[in-house]
Design a protein around this motif. Structure first.
Motif, short mmCIF file in Angstrom:
data_model
loop_
_atom_site.label_atom_id
_atom_site.label_comp_id
_atom_site.label_asym_id
_atom_site.label_seq_id
_atom_site.Cartn_x
_atom_site.Cartn_y
_atom_site.Cartn_z
N PRO A 2 0.82 -1.20 0.00
CA PRO A 2 0.00 0.00 0.00
C PRO A 2 0.85 1.25 0.00
O PRO A 2 1.99 1.19 0.45
CB PRO A 2 -0.73 -0.09 1.33
CG PRO A 2 -0.59 -1.47 1.82
CD PRO A 2 0.35 -2.18 0.95
N SER A 3 0.32 2.33 -0.40
CA SER A 3 1.04 3.57 -0.57
C SER A 3 1.94 3.43 -1.78
O SER A 3 3.14 3.26 -1.66
CB SER A 3 1.92 3.92 0.65
OG SER A 3 1.16 3.95 1.81
N ALA A 35 -4.67 5.50 -6.94
CA ALA A 35 -5.53 4.89 -5.93
C ALA A 35 -6.11 3.57 -6.43
O ALA A 35 -6.33 2.64 -5.64
CB ALA A 35 -6.66 5.86 -5.56
N LEU A 36 -6.34 3.48 -7.74
CA LEU A 36 -6.98 2.28 -8.29
C LEU A 36 -5.96 1.24 -8.76
O LEU A 36 -6.34 0.11 -9.09
CB LEU A 36 -7.88 2.67 -9.47
CG LEU A 36 -9.13 3.47 -9.09
CD1 LEU A 36 -9.84 3.98 -10.34
CD2 LEU A 36 -10.08 2.61 -8.26
N THR A 37 -4.68 1.60 -8.81
CA THR A 37 -3.71 0.66 -9.37
C THR A 37 -2.54 0.43 -8.40
O THR A 37 -2.52 -0.57 -7.69
CB THR A 37 -3.18 1.17 -10.72
OG1 THR A 37 -2.60 2.46 -10.55
CG2 THR A 37 -4.30 1.24 -11.74
N PHE A 38 -1.61 1.38 -8.33
CA PHE A 38 -0.42 1.17 -7.49
C PHE A 38 -0.79 0.94 -6.03
O PHE A 38 -0.17 0.13 -5.35
CB PHE A 38 0.54 2.36 -7.61
CG PHE A 38 0.95 2.65 -9.02
CD1 PHE A 38 1.44 1.62 -9.84
CD2 PHE A 38 0.86 3.92 -9.54
CE1 PHE A 38 1.82 1.88 -11.14
CE2 PHE A 38 1.25 4.19 -10.85
CZ PHE A 38 1.73 3.17 -11.65
N ARG A 68 -5.20 3.61 -17.53
CA ARG A 68 -4.88 2.41 -18.30
C ARG A 68 -3.37 2.17 -18.33
O ARG A 68 -2.90 1.04 -18.24
CB ARG A 68 -5.45 2.56 -19.72
CG ARG A 68 -5.68 1.23 -20.34
CD ARG A 68 -6.61 1.27 -21.52
NE ARG A 68 -6.20 0.21 -22.44
CZ ARG A 68 -6.48 0.17 -23.71
NH1 ARG A 68 -7.20 1.15 -24.26
NH2 ARG A 68 -6.06 -0.82 -24.44
N VAL A 69 -2.61 3.25 -18.44
CA VAL A 69 -1.15 3.12 -18.42
C VAL A 69 -0.68 2.62 -17.04
O VAL A 69 0.15 1.72 -16.94
CB VAL A 69 -0.49 4.48 -18.78
CG1 VAL A 69 0.99 4.49 -18.42
CG2 VAL A 69 -0.69 4.75 -20.28
N CYS A 70 -1.23 3.20 -15.97
CA CYS A 70 -0.83 2.77 -14.62
C CYS A 70 -1.22 1.31 -14.38
O CYS A 70 -0.47 0.56 -13.75
CB CYS A 70 -1.48 3.67 -13.57
SG CYS A 70 -0.80 5.35 -13.53
#
Lengths: 404, 404
Positions: A196-197, A225-228, A266-268
């Protein structure tokens, strides 16, 4: 991903130099003892210089994070200098001075090359072992070399992606070409200490779309927030997490916010998949989806507890459909649950319904590389997913055999 | 431990039958496929039958936990029946019925043997794989046999300790003989899935001191909070954690509360050390002490985050004094810290002072089995310690190679 123009193309052979107006380079400055590439530069030729960034939530922040947070407050960047071979974290005021000196050196070299640049326009990212000072003679000599290298051509994107690798085995980059003739490019590194983070990583995204700092910030925060933030390899969060998004405006096209948001997302998302696939010691790519939670946040919280459970992760390394360990993890989540409403599926096969195992649950085949775990809580409409990996011998080897 | 009568003796060759008024037995009932001991009985001959218990905080509770919590509400127990070879968790109403039937069978067999007993006086504990129903024909036949076995002699304490083992390699028991002629005996199991909330274990303590349920409850809760709750092997918490304390009053001695508290604490602390030393895959015994926290609770919270960090644990497996990973873990603790005030020592050698590494930190020798990590936060007077172990190849092997 929903809402993304379906005709937008993702290309993994391209990275930060895919959009117009960006140059990059990666060199071996001698920071790593191995002689591998270890210093990268991403340079924005303009005409715009808008930028946004997201940073680690760790309270112990590396010097380059403290520096880059400060320079980002202007919403403007001309360049990003990134080194592997040392995190420059827990290095005190001396370490911060080193970061500042690096930014000054980049600004001076770029000014010399013909682009008047101030240190305040240069973000700095570092990755590697925590606690040691950087070899500044090599860093400063490297800065002059990498600016010179970048001046020579446009093909430096992949070298830059290689120069930020630590325990990564492959460089990670991707570009999205929007049908309306603007592009987002990106590179990232990160393999362990991913949690997380921001998934403990460095990332630089570039775009030639016309977008101000506020638009970039919105797109980057939403996508992170939605990926990493939903990639959890080992529950550990580094001191150096940084993801930056720079726009040159060189395409002359101004996408609406929703299109920009979706392209960046989409890239993330693609970078996340690459980070997961190359995580330290990975033998399984695991996606944990929680549905039926009171709220979306609750679903993510439950998924994260499962993703961080060592007993779940070792069972999956052994291809063992040990769903009881999933239930035990769910029961420790910081969310009020009803044990008698939990239904768990492995790769689409129900293994536990309403909190009780189903016949054949122990025979579900998990021998493949990709494992999908779905947990339905039966409490509401909240849902969320977290990506993780298994806990393998190789993870233990990579993280015990040498300092990293 | 402070405050314990220094002349009280701890003896590891004795267990639950060391105090007067207790019998125990352990047999192979065929619940485990291996034919190993798998069913244990601890029986209180009186004259008192006071009892207290602490249970898992996991929201997913096994049937025997639900049952035993209910019977403990009377503050009275005549017997505890414990099985390994199956957790009877996530088994629905049928599993709860099995637990109830087991308690009824114990009560009937004890009554037949001459001690009028009701099922409400029988606690049940189970440990093993989550999710499968128990082979009740074997359990019920085993109940009759274990009562018969117990009737035959007083030497069953060690057999009982062996019968509750799962991946444990050695039985864990200890007795404390107080100079005022009363005794506390105990046994425990637990090797993996050990975390906050009782360290995921089963434990039975017995005493011949005269003490009512309230006194026992006070002593057991205080001791658990300071010992089992601060043993964190893998961050995972089971569905079956149970620790029980029974008094027979057979010594006729009534200790004051402080003496009882200290004796129970000392026994629990010794069991904790035994659990840590036999944890799954352990090669290092690690104690993490945090000082200078705002409050004691904060110190324990910080110590726990470090104890659960996979990168810290793999580094210690490799005897690598990688203190930067400790700092990164501290920075993620749910406590406001000041990175510039953190001082870390490994085995008494300072490796990081005021958030910055000290020369020679990478040369600290961690090749021994015992590792002490001390983290001073420089914020207040709060302190606390957590025991943990390293993350080794053997841990991964034990938890991936077969369902447990």
């Amino acid at each position: 991903m929903t809402g993304v123009a379906s005709s937008a193309r993702l290309v993994r052979s391209q990275g930060v130099t895919a959009p117009a107006g960006f140059r990059a380079a990666g060199i071996a400055a001698g920071i790593k003892g191995s002689g591998a590439l270890d210093l990268a530069l991403v340079f924005n030729e303009g005409p715009d210089y808008a930028a946004a960034g997201v940073f680690t939530r760790n309270q112990v922040k590396a010097a380059p994070v403290l520096w880059s947070q400060q320079v980002l407050s202007t919403g403007r960047l001309r360049a990003v200098i990134l080194n592997s071979g040392g995190a420059n974290a827990c290095t005190g005021p001396g370490g911060f001075h080193d970061t500042h000196a690096t930014a000054e050196a980049v600004a001076a070299a770029l000014s010399e090359w013909g682009t008047e640049t101030g240190a305040i326009e240069v973000a700095v990212c570092s990755t590697g072992l925590i606690g040691d000072r950087l070899p500044m003679d090599k860093v400063l000599a490297g800065v002059r070399e990498v600016v010179h290298e970048m001046a020579g051509g446009l093909a430096g994107g992949e070298n830059a992606a290689r120069a930020i690798m630590t325990t990564d085995t492959v460089p990670k980059q991707v570009a999205l070409h929007h049908p309306r003739n603007w592009t987002v490019g990106a590179m990232a590194k990160g393999a362990g200490m991913v949690a997380p983070s921001l998934a403990t990583m460095l990332g630089v995204l570039t775009t030639d779309a016309v977008a101000d700092a506020t638009a970039l910030d919105h797109a980057l925060r939403r996508a992170s927030a939605l990926t990493f933030d939903r990639l959890d390899i080992d529950g550990s969060c580094s001191t150096n997490d940084t993801v930056l998004l720079l726009s040159s405006g060189a395409s002359g096209i101004t996408p609406d916010q929703a299109d920009l948001d979706d392209a960046v997302l989409r890239v993330c998302d693609d970078l996340c998949a690459q980070l997961q696939a190359d995580a330290e010691g990975v033998t399984k790519r695991i996606r944990i989806t929680v549905t039926g939670a009171p709220r979306d946040d609750d679903a993510v919280a439950v998924a994260r507890v499962i993703a961080r459970d060592s007993l779940v992760k070792t069972a999956l390394f052994g291809s063992d459909p040990n769903w009881g360990r999933v239930l035990a993890a769910v029961g420790m989540a910081p969310v009020r649950i009803d044990p008698n409403r939990i239904t768990v599926s492995f790769n689409g096969s129900a293994v536990c319904v309403d909190g009780v195992g189903v016949p054949g649950a122990r025979q579900v085949d998990l021998s493949g590389t990709d494992i999908d775990i779905t947990v339905e809580l039966g409490l509401g409409d909240g849902r969320g997913a977290v990506r993780t990996t298994d806990l393998s011998y190789a993870y233990v080897r990579e993280n015990s055999a040498y300092s990293s």
